[in-house]
Design an enzyme around this catalytic site. Structure first.
Site, short mmCIF file in Angstrom:
data_model
loop_
_atom_site.label_atom_id
_atom_site.label_comp_id
_atom_site.label_asym_id
_atom_site.label_seq_id
_atom_site.Cartn_x
_atom_site.Cartn_y
_atom_site.Cartn_z
N ASP A 160 -2.94 -7.49 5.10
CA ASP A 160 -3.40 -6.10 5.19
C ASP A 160 -4.23 -5.92 6.45
OD1 ASP A 160 -4.47 -3.42 4.22
OD2 ASP A 160 -3.44 -4.08 2.42
N HIS A 211 -8.77 -0.73 3.99
CA HIS A 211 -7.67 -0.83 3.04
C HIS A 211 -7.54 -2.23 2.43
CE1 HIS A 211 -3.40 -0.83 1.73
NE2 HIS A 211 -3.59 0.46 1.55
N SER A 394 0.00 1.47 -2.76
CA SER A 394 -0.75 0.28 -2.36
C SER A 394 -1.56 -0.24 -3.54
CB SER A 394 -1.71 0.61 -1.22
OG SER A 394 -1.05 0.82 -0.01
#
Length: 526
Positions: A160, A211, A394
């Site tokens: 990520d 994220h 996600s």
């Protein structure tokens, strides 16, 4: 006392990347064994009679075949039935055996399991802030915790944007990772915020998404530490692998990062000493799965790692608008459901490539921020480590990665195919007729407790292989594009003018701050 807590509403791909425990024991389903105690008044089992012969005599009385298993301390004997029988059938056999003059008592040899654990003491652990951990419309993770909260030594890789190692709820949870963007051993997330036009003409400004930290928190935030939130796997460590930065990341970096996470050699990069058996890819791009990604995924699969991928936030039907690696073979593609247990139709991709669905959250106009999914964040204004609500595929992928890690805690030898079968066989129906009309939301809503229960008695059927058949949802529905895998909640792209098929699709709508009442210590970090 009140503190500021960030909340995120994600329309399109999640966040600038772009993309009460069951307290009662399980009902006894029956057993395939009996415990028999013989009398000691001269009519007891003759010591000279072989166990097998005595079992034959008992079988005749019971009117069912019984086989000697072992002796029990205190003089009782364990006898095996031909198969697991329900309580009513067991009662009939017990009654017949109890009438023998040489039998003192007979009882089922029931399966004994750990009792429900004490709920974690994390302030945000409740069925409002972390509803996705509870039973439907959540993933029923709390029920799985009755059997396992994970296993020491487990590794889950998060490929990520990197992580924030200083976040208090990741304390002690991170392994040494790697940065495939800058090619160094520091996977810290430096932030991926961009100015308007930085990622291409007419692209909007975006704040830092953090994220990778958000995804990591869902999977394995420190739990029962009287701080913040509860992660799905209490024991697992996160292997942070940075492959996304400003404007996304190159597909080649993502593939190298995933291969390295699985323990495979990557040219010019030190060997990963902590190979992961679960690799989370909350990322993707429009376009069909091609040779480069399929070749690498096949190698990862052969290494025994299960790759979990977000289906992507279109919302589109992957059958007609493929995403990569969504339509690659051999990966678990995850669609997102909302707080009602229905497909999150405002953003989640769907289609025959989807293997399973999981909570991804939802809120919008008139919605409740707490209908999103809570995880770790950093206040972009104050720099304080805090928590946020978000939505996206996600997040759904991260939920499944956490559940897969619980399955591997029960049976570490499970192959990617075994994992897919357990998830499929335990899935619950999705509360949305849309998924029954050819939309294909996978096998249903993931049920962690059901999958872990099946894993406990599961006989491993297969071993890892470089051949990667689809892991899609049912034998009656072939995977689209030859794939059974997932596409992402973040888009893949990098640099000022990358190949347009790899360019990140910055669809974050907005990021707002809101002051909310807090409970316990949550949101107090600085």
């Amino acid at each position: 006392m009140h503190n500021s807590r960030i909340w995120i509403a994600l329309l399109g791909l999640f966040a600038a990347c772009n993309g009460a425990l069951a307290q009662t024991p399980l009902k006894q389903p029956g057993t395939d064994r009996l415990i028999v105690k013989y009398k000691s008044d001269g009519k007891s089992k003759p010591q000279s009679l072989a166990a097998g012969a005595w079992a034959q005599s008992m079988s005749s009385t019971a009117n069912v075949e019984l086989r000697h298993v072992r002796n029990l301390r205190g003089g009782a004997e364990v006898l095996k039935l031909p198969q697991k029988m329900d309580p009513q059938a067991l009662a009939q056999i017990q009654s017949r055996l109890a009438q023998r003059p040489d039998v003192a008592y007979v009882q089922p040899d029931y399966i004994v399991r750990p009792m429900a654990i004490t709920p974690p003491n994390d302030p945000f652990y409740n069925n409002v802030d972390q509803w996705s951990l509870f039973a439907a419309p959540g993933a029923n993770v709390t029920g799985a915790w009755d059997r396992t909260t994970g296993k020491a030594g487990q590794v889950v890789a998060v490929v990520d944007t990197g992580v924030l190692p200083a976040h208090p709820d990741l304390r002690g949870k991170l392994l040494p990772g790697y940065d495939f963007v800058d090619l160094d051993a520091d996977p810290t997330d430096p932030g991926d915020g961009v100015a308007a036009g930085e990622c291409g003409a007419n692209t909007p400004a975006e704040p830092n998404s953090w994220h990778g930290t958000f995804v990591s928190g869902i999977i394995a935030a420190s739990t029962n530490n009287a701080e913040g939130m509860a992660g799905i796997n209490w024991q697992a460590k996160v292997l942070p692998v940075r492959a996304l930065g400003k404007c996304g990341g190159y597909l080649s970096d993502v593939l190298n990062a995933a291969a390295w996470a699985a323990g495979l050699d990557v040219n010019g990069v030190p060997t990963n000493p902590n190979p992961a058996k679960v690799i989370n890819l909350s990322l993707g791009a429009e376009g069909a799965c091609q040779s480069a990604e399929q070749d690498v995924l096949n190698q990862i699969r052969a290494a025994g790692a299960t790759v979990v991928v977000a289906s992507g936030n279109g919302p589109v039907n992957l059958d007609s608008t493929p995403y990569t690696p969504a339509t690659c073979q051999g990966v678990l593609t995850v669609a997102a459901t909302d707080h009602t247990g229905s497909l999150a139709r405002s953003y989640s991709n769907y289609g025959r490539a989807v293997a399973i669905s999981a909570p991804g959250g939802y809120y919008g106009s008139g919605g409740n921020v707490r209908d999103g999914i809570l995880s770790l964040f950093k206040d972009n204004n104050t720099g304080a480590y805090t928590y946020a609500y978000g939505q996206g595929t996600s997040i759904a992928a991260a939920q499944v990665s956490g559940v897969v890690s619980l399955l591997l805690a029960v049976q570490s030898a499970l192959s990617p195919d075994d994992v897919a079968k357990l998830l499929r066989d335990s899935a619950r129906p999705i509360a949305d007729g849309f998924c029954d009309t050819g939309a294909y939301c996978g096998a249903g809503l993931v049920d962690a407790a059901g999958a872990v229960a099946l894993a406990a008695d599961y006989v491993v059927q297969s071993t890892p292989t470089s051949s990667a058949p689809p892991l899609a949802t049912s034998s009656s529905e072939p995977a689209a594009g030859g794939g059974g895998g997932g596409g992402g909640g973040c888009s893949i792209g990098h640099g000022a003018a990358p190949d347009p098929t790899l360019l990140m699709l910055p669809l974050l709508a907005w990021l707002a701050q809101r002051t909310l009442g807090r409970r316990g210590q949550a949101g107090r970090h600085s």
